[in-house]
Design an enzyme around this catalytic site. Structure first.
Site, short mmCIF file in Angstrom:
data_model
loop_
_atom_site.label_atom_id
_atom_site.label_comp_id
_atom_site.label_asym_id
_atom_site.label_seq_id
_atom_site.Cartn_x
_atom_site.Cartn_y
_atom_site.Cartn_z
N GLU A 1 -34.75 -93.23 -44.47
CA GLU A 1 -33.66 -94.10 -44.94
C GLU A 1 -32.48 -94.06 -43.97
OE1 GLU A 1 -32.66 -93.33 -49.04
OE2 GLU A 1 -34.74 -92.93 -49.59
N ASP B 1 -29.38 -94.39 -41.82
CA ASP B 1 -28.17 -95.15 -41.50
C ASP B 1 -27.13 -94.14 -41.05
OD1 ASP B 1 -27.35 -94.18 -44.08
OD2 ASP B 1 -27.80 -96.09 -45.03
N GLU C 1 -35.49 -86.64 -54.34
CA GLU C 1 -34.20 -85.99 -54.61
C GLU C 1 -34.25 -85.01 -55.78
OE1 GLU C 1 -31.37 -89.17 -54.95
OE2 GLU C 1 -31.88 -90.00 -52.99
N ASN D 1 -39.33 -86.74 -50.77
CA ASN D 1 -38.27 -87.43 -50.04
C ASN D 1 -36.90 -86.97 -50.53
OD1 ASN D 1 -37.58 -89.67 -48.21
ND2 ASN D 1 -36.78 -90.71 -50.03
N HIS E 1 -29.27 -90.28 -44.25
CA HIS E 1 -28.01 -91.02 -44.45
C HIS E 1 -26.93 -90.19 -43.75
CE1 HIS E 1 -29.82 -93.92 -47.09
NE2 HIS E 1 -30.33 -92.96 -47.83
O1 G3I Z 1 -29.60 -105.66 -60.03
C1 G3I Z 1 -28.25 -105.51 -60.45
C2 G3I Z 1 -27.57 -106.86 -60.55
O2 G3I Z 1 -28.20 -107.61 -61.56
C3 G3I Z 1 -26.10 -106.65 -60.87
O3 G3I Z 1 -25.43 -107.89 -60.84
C4 G3I Z 1 -25.45 -105.73 -59.86
C5 G3I Z 1 -24.01 -105.42 -60.19
O4 G3I Z 1 -23.57 -104.24 -59.60
O5 G3I Z 1 -26.17 -104.51 -59.82
C6 G3I Z 1 -27.52 -104.66 -59.45
O6 G3I Z 1 -28.12 -103.40 -59.41
C7 G3I Z 1 -27.79 -102.60 -58.31
C8 G3I Z 1 -29.05 -102.23 -57.57
O7 G3I Z 1 -28.77 -101.35 -56.50
C9 G3I Z 1 -29.75 -103.46 -56.97
O8 G3I Z 1 -28.93 -104.10 -56.04
C10 G3I Z 1 -27.09 -101.35 -58.79
O9 G3I Z 1 -25.82 -101.67 -59.36
C11 G3I Z 1 -26.89 -100.39 -57.65
O10 G3I Z 1 -26.41 -99.14 -58.15
C12 G3I Z 1 -28.20 -100.13 -56.95
O11 G3I Z 1 -27.95 -99.31 -55.84
C13 G3I Z 1 -29.11 -98.79 -55.21
C14 G3I Z 1 -29.05 -97.28 -55.20
O12 G3I Z 1 -30.17 -96.76 -54.50
C15 G3I Z 1 -29.07 -96.69 -56.61
O13 G3I Z 1 -28.89 -95.32 -56.54
C16 G3I Z 1 -29.11 -99.29 -53.77
O14 G3I Z 1 -29.29 -100.71 -53.76
C17 G3I Z 1 -30.25 -98.63 -53.00
O15 G3I Z 1 -30.15 -98.97 -51.64
C18 G3I Z 1 -30.11 -97.12 -53.15
O16 G3I Z 1 -31.16 -96.51 -52.46
C19 G3I Z 1 -31.17 -95.09 -52.49
C20 G3I Z 1 -32.62 -94.68 -52.40
O17 G3I Z 1 -33.35 -95.27 -53.44
C21 G3I Z 1 -32.75 -93.15 -52.47
N1 G3I Z 1 -31.94 -92.53 -51.45
C22 G3I Z 1 -30.54 -92.93 -51.42
C23 G3I Z 1 -30.43 -94.44 -51.30
C24 G3I Z 1 -28.98 -94.86 -51.20
O18 G3I Z 1 -28.28 -94.56 -52.34
#
Ligand code: G3I
Length: 464
Positions: free
Chosen positions: A269, A271, A164, A205, A241
């Site tokens: 990715e 969906d 990105e 990516n 996405h």
């Molecule tokens: O690990 C913490 C946890 O301890 C806490 O309780 C919780 C509370 O919100 O947050 C948890 O962290 C989260 C993390 O995912 C793990 O689940 C973050 O808040 C959350 O922002 C994070 O989101 C991830 C996101 O990337 C961040 O931008 C998504 O799971 C993940 O699927 C997403 O993946 C991205 C790819 O890497 C790049 N392309 C887009 C894609 C979707 O956004």
């Protein structure tokens, strides 16, 4: 900082291990167990020389129904979060692979190849990055890439090296790397990744680069210039996405133009989100969209595989980021396969459609109706009926009738109005599709249930 010695590369075995636990059953129309379905998506993709995979995250590794599907259905896994910088180098120079190693071990135990995600990204960075002086960040970035890619040497087949880096208009995103290192940071990251793991395929990516446009043009030009300069790059990841009904019309052409530059392409990715709740009409559109994406990949030899961004609607990032939207994946929250699953299955060559015989019932009343089962699975099916105006003038309405002989039911129907009287089904036009021009057609569809045998009924058609 030197990278640790890599571990032995795991080669994808042709077989997948079927570890089926007890699957919760959700919507009755789409709830076969995987064991009933014959070849898995991974097996079908492998037969096409490709992979079909899923992203996953650590918390779900403790969920037995989830891992039963994850471990059996896919032949590729992407580490959804825990290879990102904030997890792998939480403090400068201190690396932690505890979480990501668990996902890689899961993949290896199930003969699944691993896409590594991601080495350099503006998001999910540790806080300390912001305190690194501009003059030190290039060295810090090289060390990070060397260490992480080195740790997984031989275990990760693709790395999303840089993620990105562009804005929608094709300009560079003003990330900390862009601001403190400058334009060269992307090339430097790729060079460091090649040095750390010479055998891993190195990917750029991004999202919103699935169709041709300003952003994908920028990536295209980056890849082209890397190729001209001899900077290592092996692939482009189209995140995909997507939004229901909005698969870019230039998807296939775009994949082809990247392939023509001499790089592989992966859908990384996937969906396809919708306004929730789901309904049969949206499910049918989503199935069509998944089919379109799968076919676009299959049409280009260098499109090496497709990964869904997790596989179950219960474990998707979408609802938390797009309130009111979701249901974007191929399994529902109870791990029941959705029509989108079967669309992918069929596009990959699966023979889930057991009945494709068409029966035309022509009453001589100005129209014909053609009934076609478009997908069938254990206990459920989807069908489409096409109504053709065979009269001399436009119709103002139509009625299609049939009688089921084997206890089939219709559970939800779109583009028509159903009246069911026992086994006798009558479908009249919806308010908006009663008019059919001379020799024109319209169609309605439905999802139904069957108890084992699902012969095509004889249908009749009459105009109003
Ligand atoms: O690990 C913490 C946890 O301890 C806490 O309780 C919780 C509370 O919100 O947050 C948890 O962290 C989260 C993390 O995912 C793990 O689940 C973050 O808040 C959350 O922002 C994070 O989101 C991830 C996101 O990337 C961040 O931008 C998504 O799971 C993940 O699927 C997403 O993946 C991205 C790819 O890497 C790049 N392309 C887009 C894609 C979707 O956004």
């Amino acid at each position: 900082m030197p990278a640790p010695a890599g571990r032995a590369r795991r080669v994808l075995a042709a077989t997948t291990v079927a570890v089926m636990g007890t699957l919760a059953v959700g919507m009755a129309v789409a709830a076969p167990s995987s064991a009933d379905a014959g070849p898995t998506l991974g097996q079908l993709a492998a037969a096409q020389g490709r992979y079909f995979g899923s992203a996953t995250d650590n918390p779900t590794l403790d969920n037995a129904p989830y891992t039963a599907v994850l471990g059996s259905e896919f032949n590729q896994i992407t580490v959804g979060n825990t290879q990102k910088w904030m997890y792998t180098e939480p403090n400068r120079g201190q690396f932690d692979y505890t979480q990501a190693d668990k996902i890689v071990a899961f993949a290896q135990a199930h003969d699944q190849i691993v896409r590594g995600h991601t080495l350099v990204w503006h998001n999910q960075l540790p806080g300390w990055i912001d305190t690194v002086p501009a003059g030190e960040l290039l060295g810090v970035m090289r060390d990070h890439v060397a260490n992480v890619a080195g740790h997984y040497q031989g275990e990760v087949v693709h790395w999303d090296v840089v993620n990105e880096a562009f804005e929608e208009d094709g300009t560079r995103r003003q990330s900390v790397f862009q601001q403190k290192i400058g334009d060269s940071y992307i090339a430097e990251a790729f060079k460091a990744a090649r040095a750390a793991d010479p055998d891993a395929k190195l990917y750029y990516n991004d999202y919103n680069i699935e169709g041709i446009g300003a952003k994908s043009d920028a990536v295209y030009n980056l890849v082209k210039s890397f190729k001209q300069q001899g900077i290592p790059i092996d692939g482009v990841g189209l995140q995909a996405h997507l939004i229901l009904g909005q698969v870019p019309s230039t998807l296939r052409q775009n994949i082809q133009r990247f392939a023509d530059l001499g790089v592989d392409v992966a859908i990384t990715e996937l969906d396809i989100r919708m306004r929730t709740p789901r309904d049969a009409t949206k499910d049918a559109q989503q199935a069509a969209d998944y089919r379109t994406v799968t076919n676009a990949c299959l049409a280009v030899a260098r499109c090496v595989g497709i990964t869904v961004w997790d596989f179950s609607d219960g474990y998707s990032w979408i609802p938390s980021v797009f309130p009111g939207e979701g249901a974007a994946l191929i399994y529902d929250e109870n791990f029941a396969k959705k029509p989108s699953y079967w669309a992918v299955h069929e596009a990959l060559g699966g023979t889930t459609t057991t009945t494709t015989t068409t029966t035309t019932g022509n009453t001589g009343s100005g129209c014909t109706a053609t009934y076609r089962v478009t997908g069938q699975w254990h206990g459920g099916y989807q069908a489409e009926v096409t109504v053709r105006n065979t009269g001399a003038t436009a119709t103002s309405g139509w009625t299609v009738r049939w009688t089921f002989a084997q206890g089939q039911t219709v559970r939800s129907l779109w583009n028509g109005v159903l009246t069911a009287d026992g086994q006798e089904m009558t479908v009249r036009n919806a308010p908006y599709n009663g008019r059919i021009t001379v020799d024109g057609t319209t169609a309605f569809g439905f999802i139904g249930a069957h108890t084992g045998t699902n012969d095509t009924p004889t249908v009749t058609c009459a105009t109003a």
